[in-house]
Design a protein around this motif. Structure first.
Motif, short mmCIF file in Angstrom:
data_model
loop_
_atom_site.label_atom_id
_atom_site.label_comp_id
_atom_site.label_asym_id
_atom_site.label_seq_id
_atom_site.Cartn_x
_atom_site.Cartn_y
_atom_site.Cartn_z
N PHE A 1 -17.31 -44.90 65.04
CA PHE A 1 -16.66 -46.49 65.63
C PHE A 1 -15.71 -46.22 66.37
CE2 PHE A 1 -13.23 -49.41 65.19
CZ PHE A 1 -13.96 -50.57 65.32
N VAL A 2 -14.86 -45.23 66.23
CA VAL A 2 -13.57 -44.85 67.19
C VAL A 2 -13.99 -44.32 68.68
CG1 VAL A 2 -11.83 -43.42 67.68
CG2 VAL A 2 -11.97 -44.25 65.33
N PHE A 3 -15.12 -43.63 68.64
CA PHE A 3 -15.42 -43.18 70.21
C PHE A 3 -16.60 -44.06 70.82
CE2 PHE A 3 -13.73 -39.37 68.21
CZ PHE A 3 -12.60 -39.04 68.98
N ILE A 4 -17.43 -44.70 70.02
CA ILE A 4 -18.61 -45.54 70.63
C ILE A 4 -18.82 -46.76 69.93
CG2 ILE A 4 -21.00 -45.34 70.92
CD1 ILE A 4 -20.97 -42.36 70.68
N GLY A 5 -18.70 -47.09 68.70
CA GLY A 5 -19.06 -48.35 68.14
C GLY A 5 -18.36 -49.46 68.57
N TRP A 6 -16.80 -49.36 68.74
CA TRP A 6 -16.20 -50.49 69.07
C TRP A 6 -16.33 -51.16 70.43
CZ3 TRP A 6 -12.69 -50.79 73.26
CH2 TRP A 6 -12.40 -49.67 73.72
N TRP A 7 -16.66 -50.45 71.48
CA TRP A 7 -16.90 -50.76 72.75
C TRP A 7 -18.36 -51.00 72.88
CZ3 TRP A 7 -20.43 -48.51 75.81
CH2 TRP A 7 -20.68 -47.17 75.44
N LEU A 8 -19.12 -50.44 72.42
CA LEU A 8 -20.75 -50.64 72.51
C LEU A 8 -21.16 -51.94 71.75
CD1 LEU A 8 -23.49 -49.92 73.45
CD2 LEU A 8 -23.74 -48.31 71.61
N SER A 9 -20.65 -52.11 70.64
CA SER A 9 -20.88 -53.36 69.93
C SER A 9 -20.53 -54.74 70.35
CB SER A 9 -20.50 -53.24 68.37
OG SER A 9 -18.97 -53.04 68.36
N LEU A 10 -19.33 -54.44 71.33
CA LEU A 10 -18.72 -55.80 71.74
C LEU A 10 -19.81 -56.11 72.86
CD1 LEU A 10 -16.75 -58.08 71.93
CD2 LEU A 10 -15.31 -56.42 73.44
N LEU A 11 -20.21 -55.25 73.45
CA LEU A 11 -21.40 -55.32 74.76
C LEU A 11 -22.39 -55.89 74.33
CD1 LEU A 11 -21.61 -54.85 77.73
CD2 LEU A 11 -22.66 -52.63 77.27
#
Length: 125
Positions: free
Chosen positions: A79-89
């Motif tokens: 989540f910290v490195f990938i999930g937060w920005w990928l899920s918003l996109l």
């Protein structure tokens, strides 16, 4: 409780799910930004498939519910490195696809997988 009938789920989507889901996603992201309310934001994201189509999430009382989930540490690092920005996109692309009849099935598929894209949470078995 088992899955609701496809008729009820379709009515929910037509009258409620399509417009409430983006609201829930945006509220979740505001909560995620506060860090203190991050657990509530993640919980809301994990409930997106239910909000969208009344899909039943895994039950905490189900003995097999935790089976197949990655560890909390792995999910947190993801989540910290990938999930937060990928899920918003991912959620915004799904919202755009939902505006078209052709893109709607893909949007529903994408939004049903949003919990996994966000934090590797497996919504269904």
């Amino acid at each position: 409780m088992g899955q609701r009938s496809i008729f009820i789920r379709a009515l929910w989507f037509i009258f409620v799910g399509w417009w409430v889901t983006p609201v829930v996603i945006n509220v979740a992201w505001v909560l995620n930004v506060t860090v203190i309310l991050l657990p509530i934001g993640i919980k809301l994201i994990n409930l997106v498939p239910t909000v969208l189509t009344l899909a039943e999430p895994r039950s905490l009382s189900d003995a097999t519910a935790g089976r197949g989930q990655r560890s909390l540490i792995v999910r947190a690092l993801y989540f910290v490195f990938i999930g937060w920005w990928l899920s918003l996109l991912w959620a915004n692309v799904a919202a755009l696809l939902a505006l078209t009849i052709i893109g709607l099935p893909i949007a529903i598929w994408m939004l049903n997988r949003l919990p996994f894209v966000t934090s590797l949470y497996r919504f269904h078995g």
